[in-house]
Design a protein around this motif. Sequence first.
Motif, PDB file in Angstrom:
ATOM      1  N   PHE A   1      30.160  50.189  27.010  1.00  0.00           N
ATOM      2  CA  PHE A   1      30.250  49.009  27.863  1.00  0.00           C
ATOM      3  C   PHE A   1      30.614  47.809  27.007  1.00  0.00           C
ATOM      4  CE2 PHE A   1      28.409  45.220  29.748  1.00  0.00           C
ATOM      5  CZ  PHE A   1      28.757  45.337  31.084  1.00  0.00           C
ATOM      6  N   TYR A   2      31.567  46.999  27.488  1.00  0.00           N
ATOM      7  CA  TYR A   2      31.896  45.747  26.808  1.00  0.00           C
ATOM      8  C   TYR A   2      32.457  44.768  27.831  1.00  0.00           C
ATOM      9  CZ  TYR A   2      33.641  42.390  23.434  1.00  0.00           C
ATOM     10  OH  TYR A   2      33.861  41.239  22.718  1.00  0.00           O
ATOM     11  N   ARG A   3      31.851  43.592  27.897  1.00  0.00           N
ATOM     12  CA  ARG A   3      32.356  42.529  28.755  1.00  0.00           C
ATOM     13  C   ARG A   3      32.296  41.221  27.982  1.00  0.00           C
ATOM     14  NH1 ARG A   3      32.889  46.631  31.016  1.00  0.00           N
ATOM     15  NH2 ARG A   3      32.679  47.146  33.212  1.00  0.00           N
ATOM     16  N   ASN A   4      33.396  40.497  27.983  1.00  0.00           N
ATOM     17  CA  ASN A   4      33.393  39.124  27.509  1.00  0.00           C
ATOM     18  C   ASN A   4      32.999  38.247  28.682  1.00  0.00           C
ATOM     19  OD1 ASN A   4      34.188  39.369  24.778  1.00  0.00           O
ATOM     20  ND2 ASN A   4      36.254  39.866  25.447  1.00  0.00           N
ATOM     21  N   VAL A   5      32.219  37.230  28.400  1.00  0.00           N
ATOM     22  CA  VAL A   5      31.667  36.383  29.449  1.00  0.00           C
ATOM     23  C   VAL A   5      32.316  35.001  29.395  1.00  0.00           C
ATOM     24  CG1 VAL A   5      29.546  35.362  30.381  1.00  0.00           C
ATOM     25  CG2 VAL A   5      29.485  37.652  29.354  1.00  0.00           C
ATOM     26  N   ASP A   6      32.739  34.527  30.547  1.00  0.00           N
ATOM     27  CA  ASP A   6      33.334  33.202  30.674  1.00  0.00           C
ATOM     28  C   ASP A   6      32.285  32.145  30.331  1.00  0.00           C
ATOM     29  OD1 ASP A   6      35.353  31.233  31.707  1.00  0.00           O
ATOM     30  OD2 ASP A   6      33.734  30.903  33.161  1.00  0.00           O
ATOM     31  N   LEU A   7      32.572  31.359  29.317  1.00  0.00           N
ATOM     32  CA  LEU A   7      31.616  30.361  28.840  1.00  0.00           C
ATOM     33  C   LEU A   7      31.258  29.352  29.926  1.00  0.00           C
ATOM     34  CD1 LEU A   7      29.947  29.087  26.606  1.00  0.00           C
ATOM     35  CD2 LEU A   7      32.037  27.973  25.776  1.00  0.00           C
ATOM     36  N   GLN A   8      32.242  28.895  30.695  1.00  0.00           N
ATOM     37  CA  GLN A   8      31.965  27.906  31.730  1.00  0.00           C
ATOM     38  C   GLN A   8      30.975  28.440  32.766  1.00  0.00           C
ATOM     39  OE1 GLN A   8      33.046  24.597  31.684  1.00  0.00           O
ATOM     40  NE2 GLN A   8      31.402  24.502  33.218  1.00  0.00           N
ATOM     41  N   SER A   9      31.051  29.747  33.075  1.00  0.00           N
ATOM     42  CA  SER A   9      30.113  30.313  34.050  1.00  0.00           C
ATOM     43  C   SER A   9      28.678  30.278  33.519  1.00  0.00           C
ATOM     44  CB  SER A   9      30.522  31.735  34.445  1.00  0.00           C
ATOM     45  OG  SER A   9      30.336  32.654  33.386  1.00  0.00           O
TER      46      SER A   9
ATOM     47  N   GLY B   1      27.813  36.401  36.235  1.00  0.00           N
ATOM     48  CA  GLY B   1      27.246  37.256  37.281  1.00  0.00           C
ATOM     49  C   GLY B   1      27.950  38.596  37.390  1.00  0.00           C
ATOM     50  N   GLU B   2      29.277  38.595  37.291  1.00  0.00           N
ATOM     51  CA  GLU B   2      30.040  39.846  37.337  1.00  0.00           C
ATOM     52  C   GLU B   2      29.677  40.750  36.162  1.00  0.00           C
ATOM     53  OE1 GLU B   2      34.378  39.460  38.070  1.00  0.00           O
ATOM     54  OE2 GLU B   2      33.893  37.324  38.276  1.00  0.00           O
ATOM     55  N   ALA B   3      29.580  40.156  34.967  1.00  0.00           N
ATOM     56  CA  ALA B   3      29.240  40.941  33.780  1.00  0.00           C
ATOM     57  C   ALA B   3      27.856  41.573  33.918  1.00  0.00           C
ATOM     58  CB  ALA B   3      29.310  40.063  32.539  1.00  0.00           C
ATOM     59  N   LEU B   4      26.901  40.826  34.469  1.00  0.00           N
ATOM     60  CA  LEU B   4      25.545  41.355  34.638  1.00  0.00           C
ATOM     61  C   LEU B   4      25.492  42.454  35.695  1.00  0.00           C
ATOM     62  CD1 LEU B   4      23.526  38.023  34.343  1.00  0.00           C
ATOM     63  CD2 LEU B   4      23.816  39.799  32.592  1.00  0.00           C
ATOM     64  N   ILE B   5      26.242  42.293  36.770  1.00  0.00           N
ATOM     65  CA  ILE B   5      26.302  43.349  37.790  1.00  0.00           C
ATOM     66  C   ILE B   5      26.911  44.613  37.193  1.00  0.00           C
ATOM     67  CG2 ILE B   5      27.430  44.037  39.950  1.00  0.00           C
ATOM     68  CD1 ILE B   5      26.949  41.092  40.894  1.00  0.00           C
ATOM     69  N   ASP B   6      27.965  44.448  36.378  1.00  0.00           N
ATOM     70  CA  ASP B   6      28.566  45.605  35.698  1.00  0.00           C
ATOM     71  C   ASP B   6      27.559  46.266  34.757  1.00  0.00           C
ATOM     72  OD1 ASP B   6      30.928  45.043  37.028  1.00  0.00           O
ATOM     73  OD2 ASP B   6      31.967  44.270  35.243  1.00  0.00           O
TER      74      ASP B   6
END
Length: 190
Positions: A38-46, A82-87
């Motif tokens: 699993f790997y997700r980069n997270v949008d800093l602004q979010s 939120g998308e990264a956490l759901i994933d």
Amino acid sequence: MDMMVDIETLGRQTNSAILSIGACRFERHSEDMDSETFYRNVDLQSCLDVGMAIDGSTVYWWLNNSAAARQALCSPFPIRLGEALIDLNTFYQGADCVWSHGAIFDVVILEEAYRRAFIPSGRPPWHYRKARDTRTLFDPDVTPGYDDSKSSFREQDLGGTPHNARDDAIKQAKWVQRAFRLLKEVRRGA
């Protein structure tokens, strides 16, 4: 199987903005690892939008980090927190425990992010009793034969880019497997 998680952040506090989340699934009592990672980069602004914070000294630390580690934060393109956490919820499904390298960093920051991100459950997929800490396992009083002061146990070249969340999660999972092998040897010798 258990899940190892690692995050890269812009701070060291529980409300630090998350840059990336990496994870892998592994068997602690063998050398088996799930081929899916699993790997997700997270949008800093979010992260900023939900009140997560940036620490200046950590920003400077990232500016002095390797180009490979910094470049990994942009590819693949960052998605909303939120998308990264759901994933991550989906990836965790079926895992027995969640491990991290330290009891007061990765899991604690992720749990705060779940509260702030307004995802449906508002909490992580793991039960608080299922969180595990590698630093406790690596204490020589817990795992005889492991000496953190020498770091030889951990510093062997296991590949990957340091401070890439997925690569670090895989390395940390391999360290846990090695520690459990040492514990098994101690039990056999007792």
